[in-house]
Design an enzyme around this catalytic site. Structure first.
Site, PDB file in Angstrom:
ATOM      1  CB  THR A   1      -0.900   0.012   1.265  1.00 61.88           C
ATOM      2  OG1 THR A   1      -1.490   1.300   1.409  1.00 61.88           O
ATOM      3  CG2 THR A   1      -0.134  -0.307   2.536  1.00 61.88           C
ATOM      4  CG  ASP A   2      -1.204   4.964  -0.757  1.00 59.51           C
ATOM      5  OD1 ASP A   2      -1.643   4.322   0.220  1.00 59.51           O
ATOM      6  OD2 ASP A   2      -1.889   5.814  -1.371  1.00 59.51           O
ATOM      7  CD  GLU A   3      -3.049   3.803   4.649  1.00 56.15           C
ATOM      8  OE1 GLU A   3      -2.774   3.653   5.846  1.00 56.15           O
ATOM      9  OE2 GLU A   3      -4.211   3.939   4.227  1.00 56.15           O
TER      10      GLU A   3
ATOM     11  CE1 TYR B   1      -3.546  -2.395   6.042  1.00 55.06           C
ATOM     12  CE2 TYR B   1      -3.135  -0.085   5.516  1.00 55.06           C
ATOM     13  CZ  TYR B   1      -3.369  -1.392   5.104  1.00 55.06           C
ATOM     14  OH  TYR B   1      -3.426  -1.694   3.764  1.00 55.06           O
TER      15      TYR B   1
ATOM     16  CE  LYS C   1      -0.458  -4.488   3.129  1.00 54.88           C
ATOM     17  NZ  LYS C   1      -0.964  -5.775   2.589  1.00 54.88           N
TER      18      LYS C   1
HETATM   19  P1  NAD Z   1     -10.340  -6.698   2.544  1.00 52.46           P
HETATM   20  O1  NAD Z   1     -10.283  -6.384   3.999  1.00 52.46           O
HETATM   21  O2  NAD Z   1     -11.548  -6.356   1.759  1.00 52.46           O
HETATM   22  O3  NAD Z   1     -10.101  -8.281   2.345  1.00 52.46           O
HETATM   23  C1  NAD Z   1      -9.135  -8.989   3.032  1.00 52.46           C
HETATM   24  C2  NAD Z   1      -9.385 -10.478   2.824  1.00 52.46           C
HETATM   25  O4  NAD Z   1      -8.340 -11.207   3.480  1.00 52.46           O
HETATM   26  C3  NAD Z   1     -10.706 -10.971   3.399  1.00 52.46           C
HETATM   27  O5  NAD Z   1     -11.377 -11.800   2.473  1.00 52.46           O
HETATM   28  C4  NAD Z   1     -10.287 -11.774   4.634  1.00 52.46           C
HETATM   29  O6  NAD Z   1     -11.180 -12.841   4.934  1.00 52.46           O
HETATM   30  C5  NAD Z   1      -8.922 -12.273   4.213  1.00 52.46           C
HETATM   31  N1  NAD Z   1      -8.052 -12.579   5.369  1.00 52.46           N
HETATM   32  C6  NAD Z   1      -7.791 -11.768   6.434  1.00 52.46           C
HETATM   33  N2  NAD Z   1      -6.978 -12.390   7.285  1.00 52.46           N
HETATM   34  C7  NAD Z   1      -6.684 -13.609   6.741  1.00 52.46           C
HETATM   35  C8  NAD Z   1      -5.869 -14.685   7.153  1.00 52.46           C
HETATM   36  N3  NAD Z   1      -5.193 -14.661   8.310  1.00 52.46           N
HETATM   37  N4  NAD Z   1      -5.775 -15.774   6.341  1.00 52.46           N
HETATM   38  C9  NAD Z   1      -6.455 -15.807   5.165  1.00 52.46           C
HETATM   39  N5  NAD Z   1      -7.263 -14.825   4.737  1.00 52.46           N
HETATM   40  C10 NAD Z   1      -7.366 -13.732   5.520  1.00 52.46           C
HETATM   41  O7  NAD Z   1      -9.033  -6.053   1.930  1.00 52.46           O
HETATM   42  P2  NAD Z   1      -8.836  -5.297   0.524  1.00 52.46           P
HETATM   43  O8  NAD Z   1      -9.304  -3.900   0.650  1.00 52.46           O
HETATM   44  O9  NAD Z   1      -9.362  -6.159  -0.555  1.00 52.46           O
HETATM   45  O10 NAD Z   1      -7.242  -5.252   0.472  1.00 52.46           O
HETATM   46  C11 NAD Z   1      -6.504  -6.304  -0.161  1.00 52.46           C
HETATM   47  C12 NAD Z   1      -5.036  -5.997  -0.027  1.00 52.46           C
HETATM   48  O11 NAD Z   1      -4.737  -4.751  -0.643  1.00 52.46           O
HETATM   49  C13 NAD Z   1      -4.537  -5.859   1.408  1.00 52.46           C
HETATM   50  O12 NAD Z   1      -3.263  -6.463   1.493  1.00 52.46           O
HETATM   51  C14 NAD Z   1      -4.450  -4.367   1.648  1.00 52.46           C
HETATM   52  O13 NAD Z   1      -3.469  -4.060   2.605  1.00 52.46           O
HETATM   53  C15 NAD Z   1      -4.071  -3.878   0.259  1.00 52.46           C
HETATM   54  N6  NAD Z   1      -4.483  -2.496  -0.060  1.00 52.46           N
HETATM   55  C16 NAD Z   1      -5.800  -2.147   0.001  1.00 52.46           C
HETATM   56  C17 NAD Z   1      -6.187  -0.856  -0.380  1.00 52.46           C
HETATM   57  C18 NAD Z   1      -7.624  -0.401  -0.360  1.00 52.46           C
HETATM   58  O14 NAD Z   1      -7.880   0.754  -0.711  1.00 52.46           O
HETATM   59  N7  NAD Z   1      -8.580  -1.236  -0.003  1.00 52.46           N
HETATM   60  C19 NAD Z   1      -5.216   0.061  -0.799  1.00 52.46           C
HETATM   61  C20 NAD Z   1      -3.880  -0.321  -0.802  1.00 52.46           C
HETATM   62  C21 NAD Z   1      -3.547  -1.631  -0.464  1.00 52.46           C
HETATM   63  O1  TDX Z   2     -15.862   7.335   8.641  1.00 53.39           O
HETATM   64  C1  TDX Z   2     -14.848   7.778   8.063  1.00 53.39           C
HETATM   65  N1  TDX Z   2     -14.692   9.139   7.933  1.00 53.39           N
HETATM   66  C2  TDX Z   2     -13.608   9.702   7.335  1.00 53.39           C
HETATM   67  O2  TDX Z   2     -13.513  10.935   7.246  1.00 53.39           O
HETATM   68  C3  TDX Z   2     -13.829   6.921   7.517  1.00 53.39           C
HETATM   69  C4  TDX Z   2     -13.953   5.423   7.625  1.00 53.39           C
HETATM   70  C5  TDX Z   2     -12.744   7.517   6.906  1.00 53.39           C
HETATM   71  N2  TDX Z   2     -12.633   8.867   6.833  1.00 53.39           N
HETATM   72  C6  TDX Z   2     -11.424   9.444   6.181  1.00 53.39           C
HETATM   73  C7  TDX Z   2     -10.110   8.877   6.703  1.00 53.39           C
HETATM   74  C8  TDX Z   2      -9.219   8.888   5.489  1.00 53.39           C
HETATM   75  O3  TDX Z   2      -8.566  10.147   5.383  1.00 53.39           O
HETATM   76  O4  TDX Z   2     -11.473   9.036   4.805  1.00 53.39           O
HETATM   77  C9  TDX Z   2     -10.165   8.717   4.315  1.00 53.39           C
HETATM   78  C10 TDX Z   2     -10.187   7.289   3.776  1.00 53.39           C
HETATM   79  O5  TDX Z   2     -10.365   6.428   4.879  1.00 53.39           O
HETATM   80  P1  TDX Z   2     -10.446   4.832   4.697  1.00 53.39           P
HETATM   81  O6  TDX Z   2     -11.496   4.507   3.704  1.00 53.39           O
HETATM   82  O7  TDX Z   2     -10.516   4.212   6.047  1.00 53.39           O
HETATM   83  O8  TDX Z   2      -9.053   4.531   3.962  1.00 53.39           O
HETATM   84  P2  TDX Z   2      -7.540   4.841   4.379  1.00 53.39           P
HETATM   85  O9  TDX Z   2      -7.402   5.013   5.821  1.00 53.39           O
HETATM   86  O10 TDX Z   2      -7.058   5.943   3.487  1.00 53.39           O
HETATM   87  O11 TDX Z   2      -6.856   3.435   3.962  1.00 53.39           O
HETATM   88  C11 TDX Z   2      -7.214   2.774   2.713  1.00 53.39           C
HETATM   89  O12 TDX Z   2      -6.256   3.013   1.714  1.00 53.39           O
HETATM   90  C12 TDX Z   2      -5.000   2.422   1.870  1.00 53.39           C
HETATM   91  C13 TDX Z   2      -7.384   1.267   2.917  1.00 53.39           C
HETATM   92  O13 TDX Z   2      -8.329   1.032   3.949  1.00 53.39           O
HETATM   93  C14 TDX Z   2      -6.074   0.610   3.241  1.00 53.39           C
HETATM   94  O14 TDX Z   2      -6.254  -0.806   3.314  1.00 53.39           O
HETATM   95  C15 TDX Z   2      -5.099   0.926   2.147  1.00 53.39           C
HETATM   96  O15 TDX Z   2      -3.822   0.408   2.420  1.00 53.39           O
END
Ligand code: NAD
Ligand code: TDX
Length: 323
Positions: free
Chosen positions: A120-122, A144, A148
């Site tokens: 992730t960019d984070e 988190y 990562k």
């Molecule tokens: P998500 O939370 O929607 O899904 C995570 C999945 O992993 C779920 O299906 C869960 O059951 C499974 N899981 C969790 N723990 C597990 C374990 N111990 N063993 C097997 N399975 C397990 O997540 P997402 O948003 O789809 O993110 C996917 C990946 O991308 C993650 O690695 C996250 O860090 C990364 N990522 C997400 C975002 C975003 O915006 N959502 C951005 C950057 C990176």
């Molecule tokens: O209720 C809310 N109100 C609010 O203002 C929530 C849930 C979030 N926010 C703000 C916090 C963040 O600045 O919105 C922005 C986005 O929040 P999230 O959707 O929780 O995402 P973020 O924290 O940016 O992280 C996401 O992007 C990077 C994903 O959850 C991560 O898994 C990924 O690595």
């Protein structure tokens, strides 16, 4: 060719699997624990090229069996919600760090030829101006992102130490259908569709770069098929918005006014801005996001409007968790 995809009952992994199954390609084995974030409704379970295995990436025996049958691993499984890592970090360390190490060890012993680690960019931490390229210092700030970053470094260490072909992707904030309604876009959309308030953290000035999940999945596939071993690739979306600007667009898309916004206490340690420089993926792999943000957002809102049966039970479960 068999690809083991972890975490593909979740948001991004399931989009990746659905994309791979839309055309000819490898057989896919999904390994997913089905935590609160995973749902079998996200996968076409009856597809002949798909096998689903419920299990934990920390289960070394199961991982050894599946990696011995896999040519490639694409590793999405993680605890992914920043707010949950603030209220309790142990599952983040167990899954994101220990789980990733278990999978890397399995891949090494099982003779996996390519391992794509989804990061992730984070991991770069907050970037007040400019954009982070792949050489940028890792300065994660939430539990988190620290978990990562730890898993990124472990993945790269398995390349440097053991020669495992590991490729790491670092993407920006994904949006699209099937995203669990705790992340800001699906949370706000489903609240608005239900006539409820939306909780905007602090002043709403934090900036995120938005990436359509299908663009991200195309980027991951380019890295799996054309990337280089031991390399990191940033995958960006190209649409930076403050949360206030995003909220304005969501209100408009749902036909609601600013009186539906409640300003709530800011997230602890809230990173101001993330921004990745994705010129390496563009120049080496020809990656470019195709989705225009406004139309992608409108389609996403329509998907949530049409799929109440998908998200209503999930929101009920989260409400029970907090009761
Ligand atoms: P998500 O939370 O929607 O899904 C995570 C999945 O992993 C779920 O299906 C869960 O059951 C499974 N899981 C969790 N723990 C597990 C374990 N111990 N063993 C097997 N399975 C397990 O997540 P997402 O948003 O789809 O993110 C996917 C990946 O991308 C993650 O690695 C996250 O860090 C990364 N990522 C997400 C975002 C975003 O915006 N959502 C951005 C950057 C990176
Ligand atoms: O209720 C809310 N109100 C609010 O203002 C929530 C849930 C979030 N926010 C703000 C916090 C963040 O600045 O919105 C922005 C986005 O929040 P999230 O959707 O929780 O995402 P973020 O924290 O940016 O992280 C996401 O992007 C990077 C994903 O959850 C991560 O898994 C990924 O690595």
């Amino acid at each position: 060719m068999n690809v083991l995809v972890t975490g593909a009952a979740g948001f991004i992994g399931s989009a990746y699997v659905r994309m791979l199954l839309r055309s000819d390609g490898p057989t896919i084995t999904v390994l997913d624990k089905l935590t609160y974030a995973g749902s079998l409704d996200n996968l076409p379970l009856d597809h002949p090229r798909l096998e689903f295995v419920q299990g934990d990436i920390r289960d070394a025996e199961l991982v050894a069996k599946l990696t011995s049958q896999a040519d490639h691993v694409v590793h999405f499984a993680a605890e992914s919600h920043v707010d949950r890592s603030i209220s309790g970090a142990s599952d983040f360390v167990l899954t994101n760090v220990v789980g990733t190490q278990t999978l890397l060890e399995g891949a090494l012993r099982g003779g996996v030829s390519t391992f794509v680690h989804i990061s992730t960019d984070e991991v770069y931490g907050s970037v007040d101006s400019g954009s982070s390229d792949e050489e940028y210092l890792l300065r994660p700030s939430s539990p988190y992102s620290a978990s990562k970053a730890s898993s990124d470094l472990l993945a790269l260490a398995y390349h440097h130490t053991h020669g495992l072909d590991v490729r790491v992707t670092r993407c920006s904030n994904n949006y699209g259908p099937h995203q669990f309604p705790e992340k800001v876009i699906p949370l706000f959309v489903t609240n608005l569709l239900d006539g409820h308030q939306v909780p905007l953290y602090g002043e709403g000035l934090n900036v995120r770069d938005w990436l359509h999940v299908d663009d991200h999945c195309r980027g991951v596939e380019l890295v799996r098929t054309q990337g280089r071993p031991g390399e990191v690739y940033n995958i960006g979306g190209g649409t930076e918005l403050s949360n206030k600007e995003l909220t304005g667009l969501l209100l408009e898309a749902c036909g609601a006014d600013w009186d539906r916004v409640t300003h709530v206490a800011d997230r602890k340690g809230h990173d101001l801005r993330y921004s990745v420089d994705w010129s390496k993926a563009r120049e080496e792999l020809g990656y470019r996001p195709r989705h225009d943000f406004r139309s992608g957002l409108a389609e996403t809102v329509d998907w949530y409007r049409a799929h109440r049966a998908w998200w209503e039970p999930l929101k009920r479960r989260v409400a029970e968790e907090h009761a």
